[in-house]
Motif scaffolding. Structure first.
Motif, PDB file in Angstrom:
ATOM      1  N   GLU A  41       0.797  -1.229   0.000  1.00  0.00           N
ATOM      2  CA  GLU A  41       0.000   0.000   0.000  1.00  0.00           C
ATOM      3  C   GLU A  41       0.830   1.280   0.000  1.00  0.00           C
ATOM      4  O   GLU A  41       0.306   2.363  -0.290  1.00  0.00           O
ATOM      5  CB  GLU A  41      -0.952   0.000   1.210  1.00  0.00           C
ATOM      6  CG  GLU A  41      -2.092  -0.994   1.110  1.00  0.00           C
ATOM      7  CD  GLU A  41      -1.781  -2.372   1.659  1.00  0.00           C
ATOM      8  OE1 GLU A  41      -2.699  -3.198   1.790  1.00  0.00           O
ATOM      9  OE2 GLU A  41      -0.583  -2.635   1.963  1.00  0.00           O
ATOM     10  N   SER A  42       2.120   1.176   0.330  1.00  0.00           N
ATOM     11  CA  SER A  42       2.973   2.365   0.367  1.00  0.00           C
ATOM     12  C   SER A  42       3.557   2.723  -1.004  1.00  0.00           C
ATOM     13  O   SER A  42       4.168   3.781  -1.157  1.00  0.00           O
ATOM     14  CB  SER A  42       4.124   2.156   1.357  1.00  0.00           C
ATOM     15  OG  SER A  42       5.000   1.125   0.914  1.00  0.00           O
TER      16      SER A  42
ATOM     17  N   LYS B 219      -7.359   4.385   5.769  1.00  0.00           N
ATOM     18  CA  LYS B 219      -6.205   4.140   4.911  1.00  0.00           C
ATOM     19  C   LYS B 219      -6.648   3.609   3.547  1.00  0.00           C
ATOM     20  O   LYS B 219      -7.792   3.191   3.379  1.00  0.00           O
ATOM     21  CB  LYS B 219      -5.283   3.093   5.551  1.00  0.00           C
ATOM     22  CG  LYS B 219      -4.646   3.495   6.866  1.00  0.00           C
ATOM     23  CD  LYS B 219      -3.830   2.344   7.438  1.00  0.00           C
ATOM     24  CE  LYS B 219      -3.181   2.726   8.760  1.00  0.00           C
ATOM     25  NZ  LYS B 219      -2.415   1.589   9.347  1.00  0.00           N
TER      26      LYS B 219
END
Length: 289
Positions: free
Chosen positions: A124-125, A214
């Protein structure tokens, strides 16, 4: 009883999600472009036009789930179609924000896709890619982040390819596979990030009780290759036919060929760290209900 409002809830994913929500005891409000009714006491339909939802649809709503988005694979990507694909994803989010805030909605779960990433392996980064799908996903997610800027807890789910026996793509491909047609395309070793629709519904339920605020990869921890997907559809049967070459796929599908030929390995690191229990992690479970 908590009430959930779903936009874009009458399609394949929405149908499975509504069933899961009802079974979990939620009241479900569904925005639809055509009048619909239900005898189920936990379901209410509300007609919206030009993305303008009636105030009654928001009554008692704690969380909005946004599934809106014109299908990617159905039509050739002309400039007009590209605009439609983009607008169908961002306009609902922009139009629903003000009435949702007025009604006191404080959580949204909005869909996106692993097409956010360029080819390669990602969590996800990772940064987004540069192509059409990546640009759509970036603008899609930015529209959702506007809610976060207004104090709304905003979870963004980057879907992998959503699969199950009744998935539209499975219904189209399975009869061909049973005729012995090799459904692998291109190199055959391109990675497919995927998620069983039942696990996807469970992820939504998990986030309703455990919001993260997120962007989250909603895909199986076990990636499969295109040739493995073809084997699953062939139910283990051998075929003598070769896979369709990339140039043939591109000639038939045009820019849409990227949906089949790009290799994106998106890892669900956030869900793994949260110990989310995937029930359908193995590609061999794709055809299980």
């Amino acid at each position: 009883m908590k009430t959930i409002l779903i936009s874009g809830g009458t399609g394949y994913v929405g149908t499975h999600l509504i069933s899961a929500l009802i079974n979990a005891g939620y009241q479900v409000h569904i925005l639809t472009r055509k009048p619909q009714t239900s005898d189920h006491p936990q379901i209410r339909y509300f007609v919206w036009k030009d993305f303008q939802a009636p105030a009654q649809a928001f009554k008692g709503v704690t969380t909005l789930i946004n599934l809106c988005g014109t299908p990617l694979a159905e039509k050739r990507w002309t400039d007009l179609r590209k605009t439609e694909i983009l607008h169908s994803r961002i306009l609902p989010l922009k139009s629903l924000l003000t009435p949702a805030l007025a009604a006191g909605v404080r959580h949204i779960i909005s869909s996106s896709a692993v097409g956010y990433y360029p080819e390669g392996k990602h969590d996800e980064s990772s940064l987004p890619g540069q192509g059409f799908l990546s640009n759509v996903c970036v603008q899609w997610e930015n529209a959702a982040k506007e809610w976060r800027g207004k104090g709304v807890i905003t979870d963004i789910l980057r879907f992998g390819l959503v699969l199950s026996p009744d998935a539209p793509i499975i219904r189209k491909l399975l009869p061909l596979a049973r005729l012995g047609i090799n459904l692998s395309v291109g190199r055959g070793n391109q990675k497919l990030s995927w998620i069983h629709v039942q696990d996807l519904a469970s992820i939504f339920l998990f986030l309703l009780e455990n919001p993260q605020n997120k962007a989250i990869n909603a895909c199986s921890p076990q990636i499969m290759e295109m040739r493995e997907f073809a084997t699953v559809l062939q139910e283990g049967k051998y075929t003598l036919l070769p896979p369709a070459p990339s140039f043939v796929v591109k000639g038939i599908l045009g820019q849409r060929a990227t949906l089949l030929l790009d290799s994106i390995e998106a890892k669900p690191e956030i869900l793994k760290n949260l110990n989310f229990p995937f029930a359908y992690a193995d590609p061999r479970q794709i055809l299980q209900k």
